[in-house]
Scaffold this motif. Structure first.
Motif, short mmCIF file in Angstrom:
data_model
loop_
_atom_site.label_atom_id
_atom_site.label_comp_id
_atom_site.label_asym_id
_atom_site.label_seq_id
_atom_site.Cartn_x
_atom_site.Cartn_y
_atom_site.Cartn_z
N PRO A 153 0.81 -1.22 0.00
CA PRO A 153 0.00 0.00 0.00
C PRO A 153 0.84 1.27 0.00
O PRO A 153 0.44 2.28 -0.59
N ILE A 154 2.02 1.22 0.63
CA ILE A 154 2.81 2.45 0.73
C ILE A 154 3.37 2.82 -0.64
O ILE A 154 3.30 3.97 -1.06
N GLY A 157 0.31 3.78 -2.77
CA GLY A 157 -0.31 4.98 -2.21
C GLY A 157 0.56 6.21 -2.43
O GLY A 157 0.05 7.31 -2.69
N ASN A 158 1.88 6.06 -2.35
CA ASN A 158 2.77 7.20 -2.51
C ASN A 158 2.88 7.65 -3.96
O ASN A 158 3.00 8.84 -4.23
N ASN A 159 2.88 6.68 -4.88
CA ASN A 159 3.23 7.02 -6.26
C ASN A 159 2.05 7.13 -7.22
O ASN A 159 2.23 7.49 -8.37
N PHE A 160 0.87 6.78 -6.76
CA PHE A 160 -0.30 6.86 -7.64
C PHE A 160 -1.35 7.75 -6.99
O PHE A 160 -1.22 8.09 -5.81
N PRO A 161 -2.40 8.14 -7.74
CA PRO A 161 -3.46 8.93 -7.10
C PRO A 161 -3.97 8.23 -5.85
O PRO A 161 -4.07 7.00 -5.82
N SER A 162 -4.26 9.00 -4.81
CA SER A 162 -4.56 8.37 -3.52
C SER A 162 -5.83 7.54 -3.55
O SER A 162 -6.05 6.73 -2.65
N LEU A 163 -6.66 7.72 -4.58
CA LEU A 163 -7.89 6.93 -4.66
C LEU A 163 -7.61 5.45 -4.96
O LEU A 163 -8.51 4.62 -4.84
N ILE A 165 -6.01 3.14 -3.43
CA ILE A 165 -6.16 2.16 -2.33
C ILE A 165 -7.63 1.85 -2.06
O ILE A 165 -8.01 0.68 -2.04
N PRO A 166 -8.49 2.87 -1.86
CA PRO A 166 -9.92 2.53 -1.71
C PRO A 166 -10.49 1.81 -2.91
O PRO A 166 -11.32 0.90 -2.75
N MET A 167 -10.03 2.15 -4.11
CA MET A 167 -10.52 1.45 -5.30
C MET A 167 -10.13 -0.03 -5.26
O MET A 167 -10.93 -0.91 -5.58
N ALA A 168 -8.88 -0.28 -4.85
CA ALA A 168 -8.41 -1.67 -4.75
C ALA A 168 -9.19 -2.44 -3.69
O ALA A 168 -9.54 -3.60 -3.88
N ASN B 251 3.77 8.89 2.43
CA ASN B 251 3.68 10.34 2.24
C ASN B 251 2.23 10.79 2.30
O ASN B 251 1.32 10.00 2.54
N ASN B 253 0.18 11.58 0.07
CA ASN B 253 -0.69 10.93 -0.91
C ASN B 253 -1.29 9.64 -0.35
O ASN B 253 -2.48 9.36 -0.50
N PHE B 254 -0.43 8.89 0.34
CA PHE B 254 -0.88 7.66 0.99
C PHE B 254 -1.86 7.98 2.11
O PHE B 254 -2.92 7.36 2.24
N MET B 256 -3.83 10.40 2.55
CA MET B 256 -5.14 10.94 2.15
C MET B 256 -6.01 9.90 1.45
O MET B 256 -7.10 10.23 0.99
N SER B 257 -5.54 8.65 1.37
CA SER B 257 -6.32 7.66 0.62
C SER B 257 -7.67 7.37 1.27
O SER B 257 -8.65 7.08 0.59
N ALA B 259 -8.67 4.94 3.14
CA ALA B 259 -9.14 3.55 3.13
C ALA B 259 -9.53 3.09 4.52
O ALA B 259 -10.17 2.06 4.67
N LEU B 262 -13.68 3.92 4.82
CA LEU B 262 -14.05 3.83 3.40
C LEU B 262 -15.40 4.47 3.08
O LEU B 262 -15.55 5.10 2.04
N LEU B 272 -15.53 6.05 -6.75
CA LEU B 272 -15.70 4.91 -5.85
C LEU B 272 -17.16 4.49 -5.81
O LEU B 272 -17.47 3.30 -5.78
N GLU B 275 -17.81 2.61 -8.86
CA GLU B 275 -17.14 1.32 -8.83
C GLU B 275 -17.96 0.32 -8.01
O GLU B 275 -18.20 -0.81 -8.44
#
Lengths: 232, 336
Positions: A153-154, A157-163, A165-168, B251, B253-254, B256-257, B259, B262, B272, B275
């Motif tokens: 996840p890190i 989560g760090n390198n892609f849009p933050s959405l 993880i919830p999408m996965a 970071n 970005n992580f 703010m996910s 999850a 949810l 979402l 989806e």
């Protein structure tokens, strides 16, 4: 009594792929389902059998790796088939749906509702079997990519849009339910519960169909094979 | 007789030194005013059952009974009544007394300093739990709400660290009460959405290293998300995830996910929502189609009725078989 003729439906390579699929799918299901229903009483006993959450995690990820490698091997396998058949797609990949399948589905429905007297003649793979195949073809990549995102996840989560993880999360959980219910209800009916096959078809073990079975279930294929033999 | 003069007599007389020694001994064995005696007077009245006070302004009755045993077994057993209830040494008690608060000095010395709850108290009084979202409300918790007691006098000694599920239940008591949350304009599905997260599931399955509410939101120092001091504010949330030793290297970005809650995210992000809807339709549609296919197949090939009769016969055969085996085993056992 003359010995009944037998026909090879699946060769060893194909059967081995299914064996690994059964193994990894079963383990993934057993170790995955409690995550979806954590408040159920049986959930914790399932994990207890695997030595707790961490044991179950190791089993889940190991079987996931088996399934991913199997998927990659399958890609290699179907492309080697393509080369073997000199890039004749319809010959190399009989699994590809065609117009006949749409027609077969329509006629089968008519047969079920009593508008037709006979089932259409199926080829080597009928429309149900093609549906099963493409269900796996869609399911494995969805589960693989969403699973890898949840595994790392890190990084994701760090390198892609933050959405992502919830999408996965949603994809992994919902696609799992779809796949498991399709297998348990549909696939098990076709190969286990079905009174013709009960308690189970053996074609996944030895890959062999009897003449009676192939005549009944895949008449077009039977015709093709016998015609070929007569020519020879 | 001046003091100096009497001291001189004592010094000179060996007998008087002996008497004084005896006196000191007696005093040290049984002090005249023991700690317990200070409370004795209080319990003369407050140990009575149903000692109550009618407040004409609020038109309410307040129970003033304090059971001696409760206090003796509590964590505050070594404190006297008056160390918390100031200005009550006279009777009738002084009016407009200072209220008892957990920020008072406890007159206990721990590691060379007077022990006090002041730090927790001041953190708490600055937090959203004390101040409220828009002004303090009746539902705002006080110390005792989370520290798990019905009466302050019963606060028991903590002999072990509280478990993760106990920590969660401290928050759930109020935050799972949707009516109360709606009344105070607080997010209603905080608990529900947390229960769908891996954080909760891991704890449910016995992990001790997963995050509970307090790990991310703070303990006494809980603020609204917009507050700069909040651990989940946009500036601090990255540190909360990464520096806790949980998600090392994560970071913003992580972080703010979202999850971990949810449901909030699904309501806010159309991707979402779609989806989830897509999977619901796909699953419902596919399974519906397959089940209809099976039902039709069974009807056409075997007929539901005759199939059920067959299955019934099969099961009946099984029942008879098992009954026979049992009967055989029982008769064997009887012979033995």
């Amino acid at each position: 009594v003359e010995k009944e003729k037998s026909f090879v439906r699946f060769d060893l390579k194909q059967r081995a792929q299914h064996w690994f699929m059964i193994l990894s799918f079963t383990l993934l299901t057993i170790t995955g389902i409690p995550m979806r229903f954590p408040d159920q009483i049986w959930s914790k006993y399932v994990y207890f059998l695997f030595g707790g959450l961490y044991g179950a995690r190791i089993v889940h990820r190991t079987s996931a790796l088996i399934m991913i490698l199997l998927g990659l091997y399958h890609l290699y396998y179907i492309f080697s088939l393509l080369i073997k058949h000199k890039f004749n797609i319809s010959e190399a990949w009989p699994m590809i749906p065609n117009k006949k399948d749409a027609r077969d589905w329509y006629y089968t429905s008519l047969y079920y509702f009593g508008f037709k007297k006979k089932l259409p003649l199926y080829d080597r793979f009928n429309f149900r079997e093609k549906f099963d195949y493409f269900a796996v073809f869609w399911g494995v990549p969805v589960m693989m990519f969403s699973g890898l995102i949840l595994w790392f996840p890190i990084f994701f989560g760090n390198n892609f849009p933050s959405l992502i993880i919830p999408m996965a999360y949603i994809a992994h959980s919902d696609e799992a339910i779809l796949a498991i219910s399709a297998i348990v209800v549909w696939h098990f009916y076709n190969v286990h519960y079905n009174p013709d096959k009960f308690p189970g078809s053996t074609v996944w073990i030895d890959g062999i169909l009897t003449e009676k079975q192939i005549k009944e279930e895949h008449p077009l294929e039977y015709e093709r094979i016998t015609r070929k033999k007569i020519k020879e | 007789m001046s003091l100096r003069y009497s001291l001189r007599i004592i010094q000179k007389s060996k007998v008087s030194i002996f008497i004084i020694n005896i006196l000191i001994l007696i005093l040290s064995i049984e002090p005249l005013f023991t700690e317990e005696d200070l409370d004795k007077n209080c319990y003369k009245c407050h140990d009575l059952n149903n000692l109550s006070y009618f407040n004409p302004d609020l038109n309410s009755i307040k129970n003033l009974t304090v059971k001696k045993e409760d206090h003796k077994n509590s964590v505050h057993a070594n404190l006297n009544c008056i160390s918390c209830h100031k200005e009550t040494s006279s009777f009738p008690h002084a009016e407009n007394r200072q209220k008892v608060g957990c920020n008072q000095d406890c007159h206990t010395v721990k590691e060379g300093e007077i022990y006090t709850h002041e730090k927790s108290y001041s953190e708490f009084s600055d937090s959203i739990h004390s101040k409220g979202k828009d002004g303090k409300s009746v539902d705002s918790p006080t110390c005792v709400n989370c520290h798990g007691v019905t009466s302050v006098h019963k606060i028991t000694k903590v002999t072990k660290k509280i478990s993760d599920s106990e920590k969660i239940s401290q928050c759930i008591t109020c935050h799972d009460n949707k009516e109360m949350m709606a009344r105070n304009k607080v997010e209603e599905s905080a608990v529900e959405s947390y229960k769908k997260s891996f954080h909760y599931k891991a704890i449910k399955f016995g992990t001790i290293s997963s995050a509970v509410c307090q790990d991310c939101h703070g303990v006494h120092d809980i603020y609204s998300k917009q507050h700069p001091k909040s651990r989940i504010s946009d500036e601090k949330v990255e540190d909360t995830c990464s520096k806790s030793g949980c998600h090392e290297g994560a970071n913003i970005n992580f972080a703010m996910s979202g999850a971990n809650h949810l449901n909030f995210k699904v309501d806010k992000e159309p991707i979402l929502w779609w989806e989830e809807k897509m999977f619901q339709i796909l699953t419902g549609g596919t399974m519906g189609m397959l089940v209809i296919g099976i039902a039709l197949d069974v009807q056409k090939k075997y007929g539901w009725l005759s199939l059920l009769v067959k299955i019934g016969k099969f099961l009946w055969f099984g029942v008879i078989l098992i009954a026979n085996i049992l009967f055989f085993l029982i008769s064997l056992l009887k012979k033995l």
